[in-house]
Design a protein around this motif. Structure first.
Motif, PDB file in Angstrom:
ATOM      1  N   UNK A 151       0.899  -0.395  -0.539  1.00 58.41           N
ATOM      2  CA  UNK A 151      -0.230  -0.453  -0.101  1.00 58.41           C
ATOM      3  C   UNK A 151       0.916   1.585  -0.336  1.00 58.41           C
ATOM      4  N   UNK A 152       2.213   0.784   0.529  1.00 67.11           N
ATOM      5  CA  UNK A 152       2.997   2.603   0.328  1.00 67.11           C
ATOM      6  C   UNK A 152       3.306   2.840  -0.418  1.00 67.11           C
ATOM      7  N   UNK A 153       3.698   1.469  -1.529  1.00 65.97           N
ATOM      8  CA  UNK A 153       4.639   1.491  -2.835  1.00 65.97           C
ATOM      9  C   UNK A 153       4.617   2.930  -3.271  1.00 65.97           C
ATOM     10  N   UNK A 154       3.614   3.498  -3.714  1.00 62.57           N
ATOM     11  CA  UNK A 154       2.860   4.487  -4.574  1.00 62.57           C
ATOM     12  C   UNK A 154       2.948   5.706  -4.086  1.00 62.57           C
ATOM     13  N   UNK A 155       3.548   5.486  -3.073  1.00 60.71           N
ATOM     14  CA  UNK A 155       3.305   7.133  -1.807  1.00 60.71           C
ATOM     15  C   UNK A 155       4.578   7.667  -2.083  1.00 60.71           C
ATOM     16  N   UNK A 210       8.400   9.378  -0.599  1.00 58.30           N
ATOM     17  CA  UNK A 210       8.707   8.510   0.443  1.00 58.30           C
ATOM     18  C   UNK A 210       8.647   9.801   1.889  1.00 58.30           C
ATOM     19  N   UNK A 211       8.030  10.670   1.710  1.00 58.62           N
ATOM     20  CA  UNK A 211       8.284  11.160   2.992  1.00 58.62           C
ATOM     21  C   UNK A 211       6.699  11.184   3.471  1.00 58.62           C
ATOM     22  N   UNK A 231      -3.039   4.515   4.745  1.00 57.54           N
ATOM     23  CA  UNK A 231      -3.473   5.932   4.565  1.00 57.54           C
ATOM     24  C   UNK A 231      -4.275   6.806   5.595  1.00 57.54           C
ATOM     25  N   UNK A 232      -4.213   6.397   6.931  1.00 58.37           N
ATOM     26  CA  UNK A 232      -4.458   6.940   7.753  1.00 58.37           C
ATOM     27  C   UNK A 232      -2.720   7.857   8.514  1.00 58.37           C
ATOM     28  N   UNK A 233      -2.219   6.934   8.277  1.00 58.01           N
ATOM     29  CA  UNK A 233      -1.047   6.968   9.428  1.00 58.01           C
ATOM     30  C   UNK A 233      -0.353   7.687   8.200  1.00 58.01           C
ATOM     31  N   UNK A 234       0.524   7.776   6.938  1.00 52.30           N
ATOM     32  CA  UNK A 234       1.283   8.364   5.980  1.00 52.30           C
ATOM     33  C   UNK A 234       0.401  10.045   6.104  1.00 52.30           C
ATOM     34  N   UNK A 235      -0.644  10.587   6.257  1.00 50.79           N
ATOM     35  CA  UNK A 235      -1.361  11.722   6.331  1.00 50.79           C
ATOM     36  C   UNK A 235      -0.796  12.389   8.279  1.00 50.79           C
ATOM     37  N   UNK A 236      -1.506  11.597   8.935  1.00 57.82           N
ATOM     38  CA  UNK A 236      -0.996  11.969  10.178  1.00 57.82           C
ATOM     39  C   UNK A 236       0.958  12.721  10.274  1.00 57.82           C
ATOM     40  N   UNK A 253       3.005  11.112   8.245  1.00 60.98           N
ATOM     41  CA  UNK A 253       4.649  10.687   7.268  1.00 60.98           C
ATOM     42  C   UNK A 253       5.867  10.938   7.494  1.00 60.98           C
ATOM     43  N   UNK A 254       6.762  10.323   7.218  1.00 60.69           N
ATOM     44  CA  UNK A 254       7.644  10.294   7.432  1.00 60.69           C
ATOM     45  C   UNK A 254       8.888   9.657   9.081  1.00 60.69           C
ATOM     46  N   UNK A 255       7.675   8.871   9.569  1.00 63.49           N
ATOM     47  CA  UNK A 255       7.832   9.452  11.025  1.00 63.49           C
ATOM     48  C   UNK A 255       8.189   7.607  11.075  1.00 63.49           C
ATOM     49  N   UNK A 256       8.902   7.321  12.343  1.00 61.96           N
ATOM     50  CA  UNK A 256       9.003   5.811  12.950  1.00 61.96           C
ATOM     51  C   UNK A 256       8.043   5.835  14.035  1.00 61.96           C
TER      52      UNK A 256
END
Length: 356
Positions: A203-207, A209-210, A240-245, A247-250
């Motif tokens: 699901x992250x493949x098309x996102x 990097x940041x 998707x929710x994780x990437x919005x809130x 993004x770029x974090x661990x």
């Protein structure tokens, strides 16, 4: 209403459609290859959100009809008075609003595959007409008397217990046997938890990097132990929710737990007892402690509009998750009008996601 008509000239590798190396995923791919060799009708059974339409797509792409039309229709999402026209087409003037001739999904799928999702929701009288089409391989457009032969492979799907529906007289047993020459079980995500990391990467493949999140070992363990009641659809929305809130974090286990069930955590503007907060009162005169999710610091102002939009977007995703992608139900959960929610979804680029 979800519908799709596509043609593909190239076969996608089955492994790129059915992600995972678990025993359940390997067994599913093996069964897909087996049933793809024939033109037999297939019924897909499994929980909502488990990816039944993707399995139907894979059966089509692995079979002799690959490259021909693939059409999908959700039988439960179409008004009862329009389902016959959607399936079989209609002639001009056959009913109010029929301003032109239109071919239905059976004709549009000629030579290919027609996927009937949520077949258990089909009206009983339409079940009789569908059975006749499957037996005779002919359709009659609404408003016409001309019989037209069709060459279509039918794949159906349901999350319901059709055995119980047959016993209750809500689903025809003869139609069940006609549709389910082969019955294929699509596993829940919880039954193949070891596939969660691979699905997240997919699901992250098309996102960019940041926008990609990383999960530490504790967080990933938590994700693999989650019961995923919404199955693969829920996981996709989570990513998707994780990437919005974030993004770029661990993320660790605590942040991941909040993302998994944000409605169980206090809203970002609510403070617990003892925290520094502004005090106001609600309509009943009860005390409410308010605190901003971020506090402005000298030289580092807060973009309030962006903060509010972030909160709003998160709650829209949560409501859609809980409502299984049904906009009217999500709007009810958010205390919004349906049209207002649709406008906000368009504003944020949120796509409606139906059950597969």
């Amino acid at each position: 209403m979800r519908e799709m008509v596509q043609t593909r000239s190239d076969q996608a590798a089955l492994e790129t459609l059915i992600i995972g190396s678990s025993a359940a995923a390997r067994h599913l791919r093996d069964m897909i290859r087996r049933v793809a060799r024939s033109n037999a009708s297939v019924m897909l059974c499994g929980p909502s959100g488990s990816g039944k339409e993707l399995v139907a797509r894979a059966i089509h792409d692995e079979g002799v009809r690959a490259g021909q039309a693939f059409s999908a229709i959700n039988c439960g999402a179409i008004p009862a008075d329009l389902i016959e026209s959607e399936l079989f087409g209609h002639e001009k003037g056959s009913f109010t609003g029929a301003t032109a001739r239109r071919i239905g999904h059976f004709e549009a799928s000629e030579g290919g595959t027609l996927f009937l999702d949520e077949i258990g929701d089909m009206r009983f009288d339409m079940q009789v007409k569908l059975l006749r089409v499957l037996e005779d391989r002919t359709i009659v457009r609404v408003g016409s008397s001309e019989m037209r032969r069709v060459d279509v492979r039918v794949i159906s799907a349901t999350h319901q217990d059709l055995g119980a529906a047959i016993a209750d007289g809500k689903f025809r047993e003869d139609l069940f046997f006609r549709l389910g020459v082969v019955v294929l079980q699509v596993p829940s995500l919880a039954s193949r938890a070891e596939d969660v990391p691979a699905l997240i990467r997919h699901f992250q493949r098309q996102m960019p990097a940041d926008a990609k999140c990383r999960f530490d070992d504790a967080a990933m363990t938590l994700l693999m132990r989650h019961d995923w009641p919404g199955n693969v659809r829920e996981l996709r929305n989570f990513v998707e929710r994780a990437s919005v809130l974030h993004g770029g974090e661990t993320l660790g286990a605590e942040a991941t737990a909040i993302l998994l069930n944000p409605t169980a955590a206090p809203a970002p503007w609510l403070a617990v007892a003892g925290e520094h907060a502004d005090l106001s009162a609600d309509d009943d005169g009860q005390s409410i402690h308010l605190v901003h999710p971020k506090t402005p610091a000298p030289g580092r102002p807060i973009d309030l509009k962006r903060e509010i939009e972030t909160i709003e977007l998160e709650q829209i995703h949560v409501a859609l998750d809980l409502a299984d992608g049904i906009i009217s139900e999500a709007a009810r959960l958010l205390s919004l009008k349906r049209t207002t929610l649709i406008e906000k979804m368009r504003k944020y680029g949120v796509q409606q996601q139906q059950a597969a």
